[in-house]
Design a protein around this motif. Structure first.
Motif, PDB file in Angstrom:
ATOM      1  N   VAL A 184      -9.609  -2.762   6.314  1.00  0.00           N
ATOM      2  CA  VAL A 184      -8.547  -1.833   6.731  1.00  0.00           C
ATOM      3  C   VAL A 184      -8.135  -1.719   8.183  1.00  0.00           C
ATOM      4  CG1 VAL A 184      -8.130   0.779   6.612  1.00  0.00           C
ATOM      5  CG2 VAL A 184      -9.151  -0.314   4.779  1.00  0.00           C
ATOM      6  N   VAL A 185      -9.050  -1.757   8.966  1.00  0.00           N
ATOM      7  CA  VAL A 185      -8.871  -1.753  10.471  1.00  0.00           C
ATOM      8  C   VAL A 185      -9.364  -2.903  11.153  1.00  0.00           C
ATOM      9  CG1 VAL A 185      -9.028  -0.375  12.661  1.00  0.00           C
ATOM     10  CG2 VAL A 185      -8.845   0.806  10.391  1.00  0.00           C
ATOM     11  N   TRP A 186      -8.940  -3.866  12.018  1.00  0.00           N
ATOM     12  CA  TRP A 186      -9.528  -4.712  12.664  1.00  0.00           C
ATOM     13  C   TRP A 186      -9.580  -4.090  14.326  1.00  0.00           C
ATOM     14  CZ3 TRP A 186      -5.873  -9.237  11.121  1.00  0.00           C
ATOM     15  CH2 TRP A 186      -6.260  -9.641   9.815  1.00  0.00           C
ATOM     16  N   ARG A 187     -10.591  -4.198  15.103  1.00  0.00           N
ATOM     17  CA  ARG A 187     -10.696  -3.965  16.442  1.00  0.00           C
ATOM     18  C   ARG A 187     -10.820  -5.363  17.163  1.00  0.00           C
ATOM     19  NH1 ARG A 187     -15.806  -0.590  19.324  1.00  0.00           N
ATOM     20  NH2 ARG A 187     -16.633  -2.726  18.619  1.00  0.00           N
ATOM     21  N   VAL A 188      -9.866  -5.718  17.921  1.00  0.00           N
ATOM     22  CA  VAL A 188      -9.769  -6.972  18.480  1.00  0.00           C
ATOM     23  C   VAL A 188      -9.830  -6.817  19.926  1.00  0.00           C
ATOM     24  CG1 VAL A 188      -8.155  -8.869  18.831  1.00  0.00           C
ATOM     25  CG2 VAL A 188      -7.802  -7.726  16.576  1.00  0.00           C
ATOM     26  N   TYR A 189     -11.056  -7.642  20.437  1.00  0.00           N
ATOM     27  CA  TYR A 189     -11.320  -7.443  22.055  1.00  0.00           C
ATOM     28  C   TYR A 189     -10.305  -8.187  22.752  1.00  0.00           C
ATOM     29  CZ  TYR A 189     -13.698  -8.649  26.291  1.00  0.00           C
ATOM     30  OH  TYR A 189     -14.018  -8.608  27.394  1.00  0.00           O
ATOM     31  N   THR A 190      -9.689  -7.501  23.720  1.00  0.00           N
ATOM     32  CA  THR A 190      -9.063  -8.292  24.696  1.00  0.00           C
ATOM     33  C   THR A 190      -9.633  -8.375  26.109  1.00  0.00           C
ATOM     34  OG1 THR A 190      -7.990  -6.220  25.473  1.00  0.00           O
ATOM     35  CG2 THR A 190      -6.744  -7.409  23.441  1.00  0.00           C
ATOM     36  N   SER A 191      -9.306  -9.489  26.972  1.00  0.00           N
ATOM     37  CA  SER A 191     -10.041  -9.723  28.038  1.00  0.00           C
ATOM     38  C   SER A 191      -9.702  -8.627  28.903  1.00  0.00           C
ATOM     39  CB  SER A 191      -9.850 -11.091  28.649  1.00  0.00           C
ATOM     40  OG  SER A 191      -8.363 -11.157  28.828  1.00  0.00           O
ATOM     41  N   GLY A 192     -10.434  -8.124  30.006  1.00  0.00           N
ATOM     42  CA  GLY A 192     -10.193  -7.054  30.746  1.00  0.00           C
ATOM     43  C   GLY A 192     -10.642  -5.857  30.761  1.00  0.00           C
ATOM     44  N   ALA A 193     -11.810  -5.303  31.277  1.00  0.00           N
ATOM     45  CA  ALA A 193     -12.351  -4.045  31.096  1.00  0.00           C
ATOM     46  C   ALA A 193     -12.511  -3.784  29.952  1.00  0.00           C
ATOM     47  CB  ALA A 193     -11.160  -3.134  31.808  1.00  0.00           C
TER      48      ALA A 193
END
Length: 200
Positions: A184-193
């Protein structure tokens, strides 16, 4: 309010009317000799809460007459907390109820560039101001935070791995049309903090 949160929470958050002396279908009417015209909403709330002392409840919805000063708002909600306050004109509007209880759950307003510019979330305040309300719940980050569909959450780090999958709406969960390998939900890591993007 009850029906919308049953749908949004996958039956994990339900509201039942309080009972007790003077309570009729979860409602208690409090009378006062205090002049309410122009009174600040918090003071109206204090009168109502005092009048409802002894009534067992988890959440309190205070409805004040339209002459009470709501400082330009339709309603207010503790964040986090268990009390919401409504001008009587808006007390039965589902989007207002869901929005203010959303504050009780700890949610701020939804918007990236402006306070209310997220039309996908009850906290964005963009839905139908009618008795039928809106057919949406919360955006990705708030849905993730609520944890009501945590079996269908997936954390993805595209720096270290790839993912190929499909997203389904919460209605698929409510109707049992989703498997444990679907999301239902994706939590996608993004670079930076350590920032994340939530997609649903």
């Amino acid at each position: 309010l009850r029906a919308r949160y049953i749908e949004c929470s996958n039956n994990q958050l339900t509201f039942e009317p309080a009972t007790g002396a003077g309570v009729n279908n979860g409602i208690i009417t409090v009378t006062t000799t205090t002049e309410l015209n122009g009174l600040v909403w918090t003071s109206c709330g204090d009168i109502a809460i005092s009048g409802a002392a002894g009534i067992s409840r988890d959440f309190t919805m205070v409805v004040c007459p339209n002459v009470v000063n709501f400082q330009g708002a339709a309603a207010w909600g503790q964040m986090p907390g268990s009390i919401t306050w409504y001008r009587s004109l808006y007390a039965s509007v589902p989007i207002v109820q869901v929005h203010e209880v959303g504050h009780n759950l700890g949610h701020p307003h939804s918007g990236r560039f402006e306070t209310y510019d997220d039309p996908t979330c009850n906290m964005g305040n963009q839905g139908a101001w009618s008795d039928t309300g809106s057919a949406f719940c919360f955006n990705g980050v708030k849905t993730w935070t609520n944890g009501w569909h945590s079996s269908y959450h997936r954390s993805i780090n595209p720096i270290t791995a790839t993912h190929d999958g499909s997203l389904y709406g919460i209605n698929a969960v409510n109707a049992n049309r989703i498997t444990t390998s679907e999301d239902v939900v994706w939590r996608v890591y993004t670079s930076g903090a350590g920032a994340y993007i939530y997609i649903m």
